[in-house]
Design an enzyme around this catalytic site. Structure first.
Site, short mmCIF file in Angstrom:
data_model
loop_
_atom_site.label_atom_id
_atom_site.label_comp_id
_atom_site.label_asym_id
_atom_site.label_seq_id
_atom_site.Cartn_x
_atom_site.Cartn_y
_atom_site.Cartn_z
N SER A 146 4.45 19.52 -26.94
CA SER A 146 3.14 20.13 -26.86
C SER A 146 3.16 21.33 -27.95
O SER A 146 4.25 22.07 -28.12
CB SER A 146 2.50 20.65 -25.60
OG SER A 146 1.61 21.56 -25.72
N TYR A 160 3.98 26.02 -18.21
CA TYR A 160 3.81 24.77 -18.88
C TYR A 160 4.47 24.84 -20.32
O TYR A 160 5.01 23.90 -20.69
CB TYR A 160 2.27 24.45 -18.83
CG TYR A 160 1.84 23.06 -19.80
CD1 TYR A 160 2.10 21.89 -19.27
CD2 TYR A 160 1.64 23.17 -21.20
CE1 TYR A 160 2.12 20.88 -20.13
CE2 TYR A 160 1.16 22.00 -21.81
CZ TYR A 160 1.47 21.10 -21.31
OH TYR A 160 1.12 19.94 -22.22
N ALA A 161 4.23 25.89 -20.91
CA ALA A 161 4.65 25.93 -22.37
C ALA A 161 6.08 26.06 -22.23
O ALA A 161 6.78 25.70 -23.15
CB ALA A 161 3.98 27.10 -23.05
N LYS A 164 7.70 22.66 -21.89
CA LYS A 164 7.37 21.82 -23.08
C LYS A 164 8.40 22.51 -24.21
O LYS A 164 8.98 21.45 -25.05
CB LYS A 164 6.00 21.89 -23.78
CG LYS A 164 4.98 20.94 -22.66
CD LYS A 164 5.62 19.47 -22.87
CE LYS A 164 4.46 18.71 -22.07
NZ LYS A 164 4.64 17.39 -22.01
#
Length: 255
Positions: A146, A160-161, A164
């Site tokens: 992402s 989340y980042a 990823k």
């Protein structure tokens, strides 16, 4: 011979009940592949994807599993091998933000869930598929990372980042490790793609703020990610490409 021709190949797409995974499954079918469609909870969506794959002329099977648990990866691969006899391409698409929250408001179990859904699943699936691809003389792994992995994510998505970003690093490292085996490992890095992911996790005001940073002035569609995935999976198109992250973001980030 068409450049994007997957006739005779079996492609396993995780998280294929909606969004980018569903679009990729249909794209591979249109290029002649047999497609194994994986889902976790959305069986209806997975059946819809399977119907679309069949309509596109592809042979299809549907498989359920929670890939946040490492044992599920082995079961999934074994199921697909039992059904189709081989796997030539693995698309590690399964993942989720889970929910937006400030770091101080993320409990331990939620942190681990986010990391497991996005990172552990990619690790476990890759670890299991490597012996299969080696025995077949090569193959391709395409991970879905992402834009968040590069810029830290939008509001409330730090974990989340982070997951990823780790997928991106894993992609590069695994590509080096497997290059001698004829196994290519690459990733697509989508920007703001209008999928059920954003329907669940991104409000309209936050989406407007994101749009203001995109030179093309719009969100992308799952279909606009498919060509890049097929390119990275195709030995004919990208036989000398490995360890790469291709950005699909409308110009939002130009590293």
């Amino acid at each position: 011979m068409a450049f994007l021709d997957f006739t005779g190949q079996v492609v396993l797409v995780t998280g294929a009940s909606s969004g980018i995974g569903a679009a990729a499954a249909v794209g591979f079918a249109e290029a002649g592949a047999t497609v194994a469609v994986h889902y976790h909870q959305n069986e209806e969506g997975a059946r819809h994807t399977a119907n679309a794959v069949s309509t596109a002329g592809g042979t299809v099977s549907v498989h359920q599993g929670d890939l946040a648990g490492v044992e599920s990866a082995g079961l999934l691969v074994d199921e697909v091998l039992a059904k189709h006899g081989r796997i030539d391409v693995l698309v590690n698409n399964a993942g989720d933000l889970v929910r937006r929250a400030a770091v101080v408001d993320v409990p331990d179990d939620e942190f681990h869930r986010i990391m497991d859904v996005n990172l552990t699943s990619v690790f476990a699936m890759s670890r299991r598929i490597v012996p299969v691809l080696r025995a077949q003389g090569g193959g391709a792994i395409v991970n879905v990372t992402s834009i968040a992995g590069r810029h830290g994510g939008g509001g409330g998505s730090v974990v989340y980042a982070t997951s990823k970003g780790a997928v991106s690093t894993f992609t590069r490292g695994l590509a080096k490790e497997l290059a001698p085996d004829g196994i290519r490992v690459n990733a697509i890095s989508p920007g703001v793609i209008r999928t059920p992911f954003h329907d669940r996790h991104t409000g309209e005001e936050q989406l407007k703020a994101m749009l203001a940073t995109i030179p093309m002035g719009r969100t992308g569609t799952p279909h606009e990610c498919v060509g890049t995935i097929l390119y990275l999976a195709s030995d004919r198109m990208s036989s000398y490409v490995t360890g790469q992250l291709i950005e699909v973001n409308g110009g939002q980030l130009m590293p």
